[in-house]
Design an enzyme around this catalytic site. Structure first.
Site, PDB file in Angstrom:
ATOM      1  N   GLU A   1       0.964  -1.370  -0.054  1.00 35.94           N
ATOM      2  CA  GLU A   1       0.084   0.124  -0.062  1.00 35.94           C
ATOM      3  C   GLU A   1       0.811   1.254  -0.050  1.00 35.94           C
ATOM      4  O   GLU A   1       1.802   1.195   0.957  1.00 35.94           O
ATOM      5  CB  GLU A   1      -0.925  -0.183   1.104  1.00 35.94           C
ATOM      6  CG  GLU A   1      -1.533   1.172   1.455  1.00 35.94           C
ATOM      7  CD  GLU A   1      -2.715   1.604   0.239  1.00 35.94           C
ATOM      8  OE1 GLU A   1      -3.278   0.901  -0.217  1.00 35.94           O
ATOM      9  OE2 GLU A   1      -2.239   2.774  -0.262  1.00 35.94           O
TER      10      GLU A   1
ATOM     11  N   ASN B   1     -10.380   4.407  -1.028  1.00 41.97           N
ATOM     12  CA  ASN B   1     -11.581   5.277  -0.839  1.00 41.97           C
ATOM     13  C   ASN B   1     -12.629   4.449   0.075  1.00 41.97           C
ATOM     14  O   ASN B   1     -13.736   5.198   0.388  1.00 41.97           O
ATOM     15  CB  ASN B   1     -12.214   5.356  -2.270  1.00 41.97           C
ATOM     16  CG  ASN B   1     -11.729   6.362  -3.256  1.00 41.97           C
ATOM     17  OD1 ASN B   1     -11.020   7.261  -2.670  1.00 41.97           O
ATOM     18  ND2 ASN B   1     -11.569   6.114  -4.334  1.00 41.97           N
TER      19      ASN B   1
ATOM     20  N   VAL C   1       4.305   0.214  -5.313  1.00 43.63           N
ATOM     21  CA  VAL C   1       4.459  -0.324  -6.404  1.00 43.63           C
ATOM     22  C   VAL C   1       4.841   0.421  -7.678  1.00 43.63           C
ATOM     23  O   VAL C   1       4.099   1.234  -7.840  1.00 43.63           O
ATOM     24  CB  VAL C   1       3.587  -1.630  -6.728  1.00 43.63           C
ATOM     25  CG1 VAL C   1       3.975  -2.397  -8.082  1.00 43.63           C
ATOM     26  CG2 VAL C   1       3.203  -2.490  -5.507  1.00 43.63           C
TER      27      VAL C   1
ATOM     28  N   ASP D   1      -2.281   4.933 -10.690  1.00 39.12           N
ATOM     29  CA  ASP D   1      -0.779   4.521 -11.178  1.00 39.12           C
ATOM     30  C   ASP D   1      -0.538   3.137 -12.041  1.00 39.12           C
ATOM     31  O   ASP D   1       0.310   3.043 -12.795  1.00 39.12           O
ATOM     32  CB  ASP D   1       0.332   4.341 -10.010  1.00 39.12           C
ATOM     33  CG  ASP D   1      -0.029   5.506  -8.906  1.00 39.12           C
ATOM     34  OD1 ASP D   1      -0.480   6.542  -9.212  1.00 39.12           O
ATOM     35  OD2 ASP D   1       0.174   5.283  -7.713  1.00 39.12           O
TER      36      ASP D   1
ATOM     37  N   THR E   1     -23.690  11.101   1.675  1.00 35.02           N
ATOM     38  CA  THR E   1     -24.210   9.723   1.181  1.00 35.02           C
ATOM     39  C   THR E   1     -25.599   9.910   0.562  1.00 35.02           C
ATOM     40  O   THR E   1     -26.760  10.315   1.155  1.00 35.02           O
ATOM     41  CB  THR E   1     -24.144   8.834   2.309  1.00 35.02           C
ATOM     42  OG1 THR E   1     -24.679   7.600   1.485  1.00 35.02           O
ATOM     43  CG2 THR E   1     -24.967   8.949   3.422  1.00 35.02           C
TER      44      THR E   1
ATOM     45  N   ARG F   1     -26.959   9.034 -10.817  1.00 35.35           N
ATOM     46  CA  ARG F   1     -26.159  10.288 -10.332  1.00 35.35           C
ATOM     47  C   ARG F   1     -25.849  11.317 -11.463  1.00 35.35           C
ATOM     48  O   ARG F   1     -25.868  12.339 -11.344  1.00 35.35           O
ATOM     49  CB  ARG F   1     -24.752   9.811  -9.826  1.00 35.35           C
ATOM     50  CG  ARG F   1     -24.956   9.107  -8.511  1.00 35.35           C
ATOM     51  CD  ARG F   1     -23.823   8.431  -8.210  1.00 35.35           C
ATOM     52  NE  ARG F   1     -23.946   7.772  -6.863  1.00 35.35           N
ATOM     53  CZ  ARG F   1     -23.253   7.029  -6.018  1.00 35.35           C
ATOM     54  NH1 ARG F   1     -22.157   6.686  -6.451  1.00 35.35           N
ATOM     55  NH2 ARG F   1     -23.874   6.564  -5.067  1.00 35.35           N
TER      56      ARG F   1
ATOM     57  N   HIS G   1     -16.375  11.282  -8.564  1.00 35.17           N
ATOM     58  CA  HIS G   1     -16.489  10.370  -7.432  1.00 35.17           C
ATOM     59  C   HIS G   1     -15.958   8.919  -8.058  1.00 35.17           C
ATOM     60  O   HIS G   1     -15.413   8.399  -7.163  1.00 35.17           O
ATOM     61  CB  HIS G   1     -18.227  10.109  -7.132  1.00 35.17           C
ATOM     62  CG  HIS G   1     -18.315   9.203  -6.188  1.00 35.17           C
ATOM     63  ND1 HIS G   1     -17.859   9.303  -4.801  1.00 35.17           N
ATOM     64  CD2 HIS G   1     -19.133   8.094  -6.099  1.00 35.17           C
ATOM     65  CE1 HIS G   1     -18.263   8.492  -3.814  1.00 35.17           C
ATOM     66  NE2 HIS G   1     -19.176   7.557  -4.634  1.00 35.17           N
TER      67      HIS G   1
ATOM     68  N   GLU H   1     -11.997  -0.706  -8.281  1.00 37.04           N
ATOM     69  CA  GLU H   1     -11.891   0.594  -9.310  1.00 37.04           C
ATOM     70  C   GLU H   1     -11.247   0.507 -10.227  1.00 37.04           C
ATOM     71  O   GLU H   1     -11.126   1.128 -11.025  1.00 37.04           O
ATOM     72  CB  GLU H   1     -12.290   1.687  -8.378  1.00 37.04           C
ATOM     73  CG  GLU H   1     -12.703   2.930  -9.169  1.00 37.04           C
ATOM     74  CD  GLU H   1     -12.920   4.287  -8.270  1.00 37.04           C
ATOM     75  OE1 GLU H   1     -13.182   4.018  -7.011  1.00 37.04           O
ATOM     76  OE2 GLU H   1     -13.150   5.177  -9.131  1.00 37.04           O
TER      77      GLU H   1
ATOM     78  N   ARG I   1     -22.609   4.128 -12.552  1.00 37.09           N
ATOM     79  CA  ARG I   1     -22.545   3.245 -11.766  1.00 37.09           C
ATOM     80  C   ARG I   1     -23.637   3.623 -10.771  1.00 37.09           C
ATOM     81  O   ARG I   1     -23.889   4.611 -10.321  1.00 37.09           O
ATOM     82  CB  ARG I   1     -21.258   3.021 -10.851  1.00 37.09           C
ATOM     83  CG  ARG I   1     -21.393   2.408  -9.808  1.00 37.09           C
ATOM     84  CD  ARG I   1     -20.028   2.072  -9.115  1.00 37.09           C
ATOM     85  NE  ARG I   1     -19.526   3.287  -8.367  1.00 37.09           N
ATOM     86  CZ  ARG I   1     -19.945   3.877  -7.248  1.00 37.09           C
ATOM     87  NH1 ARG I   1     -20.987   3.033  -6.551  1.00 37.09           N
ATOM     88  NH2 ARG I   1     -19.557   5.012  -6.624  1.00 37.09           N
TER      89      ARG I   1
HETATM   90  O1  MEZ Z   1     -21.770   3.539  -4.074  1.00 41.53           O
HETATM   91  C1  MEZ Z   1     -21.442   4.861  -3.805  1.00 41.53           C
HETATM   92  O2  MEZ Z   1     -20.705   5.374  -4.415  1.00 41.53           O
HETATM   93  C2  MEZ Z   1     -22.290   5.455  -2.501  1.00 41.53           C
HETATM   94  C3  MEZ Z   1     -23.590   4.648  -2.149  1.00 41.53           C
HETATM   95  C4  MEZ Z   1     -22.048   6.548  -2.029  1.00 41.53           C
HETATM   96  C5  MEZ Z   1     -22.856   7.122  -1.410  1.00 41.53           C
HETATM   97  O3  MEZ Z   1     -23.866   8.245  -1.886  1.00 41.53           O
HETATM   98  O4  MEZ Z   1     -22.933   7.075  -0.172  1.00 41.53           O
END
Ligand code: MEZ
Length: 575
Positions: free
Chosen positions: A159, A167, A283, A347, A380, A405, A509, A539, A549
């Site tokens: 990492e 994320n 890495v 990367d 959220t 979205r 996002h 991702e 998505r």
């Molecule tokens: O999956 C997502 O990106 C999500 C549910 C984000 C959020 O609004 O909490």
């Protein structure tokens, strides 16, 4: 467990919990001067911070080689924002100077960690070998590590950041799954077909159907797997996000943040099962032999070293925090902020070129409609899923809030000031623990009455009252005559005082494109064959989500394909 592993785990967990609880690194700072280093475009960037009475009063660069005008501006901007925020956790890299920005942010993080009493690593790493190397310790990497280590593989997770979680640390949403025991217990009638159709429709039918089938088919199983005692997750609450026909977003009881819940559990499970997690280890190359991936080259504060492995799993995340790359694929997104952590810089894509790996749908980049304009913290979608509405600056509803979205974001950006207000009542607040985090971060605008709230928002009180009354009528009738919102997301009347609002605007996002994989999470070459030894999840991959998505599908994706990548890699070890 080795003592240095325990120490690293403890440090990671501390960072995760402190970041998530208030989206800030909030541990007390010791007074003094602290130095940190990071790698910029032209070499090492060294910073010094001064802490007085527990506050950072000065932050300056004491050594660097980044001389261009754009990098100078980026450095000034980041240092000023760091002093204001007293943290790096919400700082974005500056467009056109991403490598310099990242180097500077890494240096500030190191200085901050020292001010908090954590010594950075004194471990020296040497060339070594293992069964499976995993690049990235976000939820995809941690899931893969848990599964692989639990099944006897010798696993090293690398990492580049100083904390695990990627994320997922900021994910307040949920994990979409259909036909689960939790849904059955709650009387929710859902089906795999509906989950499949919603995902394809949300993705404008650009998704790879084979990957979507896998996502859907494995979804109930991953909910079970995560709740087994060796991980111990609680996914008993089920909500709904935009574009879903039914409640299928699984999350902890009371609507708690899913990321804050899963990340510590998965990192603990990975380490307890024998995986080694190396933080601050980046890495920089994937080693290729006869067309196969056979290990990685790693850079850390002590230099470079190689790990030979029989399989490599790429779980390094997307590129939403790399403005140059975002703009390269979507010029229209120049100048947008991001909800992502600063390590999401893509990367891996340069490292797979020599394998002739196929990249797919890189131009599909999602903007999240509801990011707080005052703090940059994403609000959220669960707030809307639990019953909130959106109004514009005139106090009027303007969109089906439960749409995907892209549609909600476009409607906000078309409106006055390119902002909106999420409006909800005390009942919605009580239904979702995640809202308490926004209250702590000072994001809630509160009115004892709607009139008071309207006054604080600068909105005509009669218009706001009419908007709520009309919505409440639609809610009672189970039909939104104005915008056709799904009644499953219109949980109750917005009528219990006090009332709340958060001012929001869209931000980048999720990057939906990435490495092309097959349903076994094998990375595909441009010629249509899988690359031996190379797997990917999360991702960094593309094709699952198509052009857009659905909320809740990312957590499902990272966990499901993280586990599949591990299973495929494990299978290859037996050959
Ligand atoms: O999956 C997502 O990106 C999500 C549910 C984000 C959020 O609004 O909490």
């Amino acid at each position: 467990m080795k003592s240095n592993k325990l120490l690293k785990l403890f440090i990671s967990l501390f960072f995760i919990l402190s970041c998530i609880s208030c989206n800030r690194l909030s541990k007390d700072l010791h007074d003094g001067t602290f130095v940190g280093t990071g790698r910029g475009h032209n070499g090492i960037i060294e910073v010094e911070i001064l802490v007085e009475n527990g506050k950072i009063t000065e932050a300056k660069i004491i050594n660097d080689h980044e001389a261009s005008e754009i990098s100078s501006k980026a450095k000034d901007h980041i240092l000023a924002a760091f002093l204001k925020d007293q943290s790096t956790s919400m700082l974005d890299v500056v467009s056109g100077a991403s490598i310099t920005s990242n180097g500077l942010l890494d240096a500030l993080d190191m200085a901050l960690a020292k001010a908090q009493g954590y010594e950075t690593t004194t471990v020296t790493y040497h060339d070594t070998s293992c069964d499976i190397v995993i690049i990235g310790a976000g939820n995809a990497g941690l899931t893969a590590a848990t599964e692989a280590a639990r099944n006897g593989a010798n696993v090293i997770v690398l990492e580049k950041m100083d904390t695990v979680g990627g994320n997922s640390r900021f994910s307040t949403g949920g994990l979409n799954a259909a036909y689960t025991k939790e849904q059955e217990r709650l009387g929710i009638k859902d089906s795999k077909t509906s989950f499949f159709n919603d995902t394809m429709k949300g993705g404008k039918y650009m998704n790879d159907p084979a990957l979507v089938h896998k996502l859907v088919d494995e979804s109930a199983g991953i909910v079970e797997w995560l709740q087994q005692p060796f991980i111990g997750a609680d996914l008993s609450d089920v909500g709904i996000f935009g574009g879903s026909s039914h409640k299928r977003a699984h999350r902890p009881k009371g609507g708690g943040a899913i990321g804050a819940h899963l990340v510590p559990l998965l990192s603990k499970a990975a380490v307890e099962n024998g995986a080694e997690i190396r933080l601050n280890n980046k890495v920089i190359d994937i080693i290729e032999e006869n067309g196969a991936a056979v290990g990685v080259t790693v850079s850390y504060s002590g230099g470079k070293y190689n790990i030979r492995s029989r399989a490599v799993i790429i779980a390094s995340g997307g590129f939403a925090a790399n403005p140059d790359m975002v703009v390269m694929y979507q010029a229209a997104l120049a100048g947008f902020g991001t909800t992502n952590h600063k390590g999401a810089t893509g990367d891996a894509f340069a490292m797979v070129k020599k394998f002739d790996a196929e990249l797919t749908q890189m131009e599909y980049i999602q903007i999240h409609p509801t990011v707080s304009t005052s703090t940059g913290i994403m609000v959220t979608e669960a707030v809307i899923g639990n019953g909130a509405i959106l109004v514009n600056k005139s106090g009027k509803r303007f969109v089906n809030e439960n749409e995907t979205r892209d549609i909600v974001s476009a409607a906000i950006l078309k409106g006055p000031g390119k902002i909106a207000f999420i409006v909800f009542d005390q009942k919605v607040r009580e239904s979702l623990k995640a809202i308490e985090g926004y209250a702590e971060a000072g994001m809630l605008i509160q009115g004892a009455t709607l009139t008071e709230l309207a006054g604080k928002l600068g909105i005509n009180e009669t218009v706001l009252e009419e908007s709520l009354n009309k919505y409440n009528k639609f809610q009672a009738e189970g039909k939104d005559e104005d915008f056709g919102r799904n009644p499953n997301s219109m949980n109750h009347q917005l009528s219990r005082a006090p009332f709340y609002a958060i001012e929001v605007a869209p931000a980048i996002h999720h990057t939906m494109g990435g490495l092309k994989i097959n349903p076994n999470a094998q990375v595909m070459r441009k010629n249509g064959n899988p690359i031996p030894g190379l797997y990917a999840a999360g991702e960094v991959t593309g094709g699952i989500h198509g052009a857009e998505r659905l909320g809740g599908n990312a957590v499902a994706d990272v966990c499901i394909f993280g586990k599949i990548a591990a299973d495929s890699a494990l299978k290859s070890l037996k050959k």
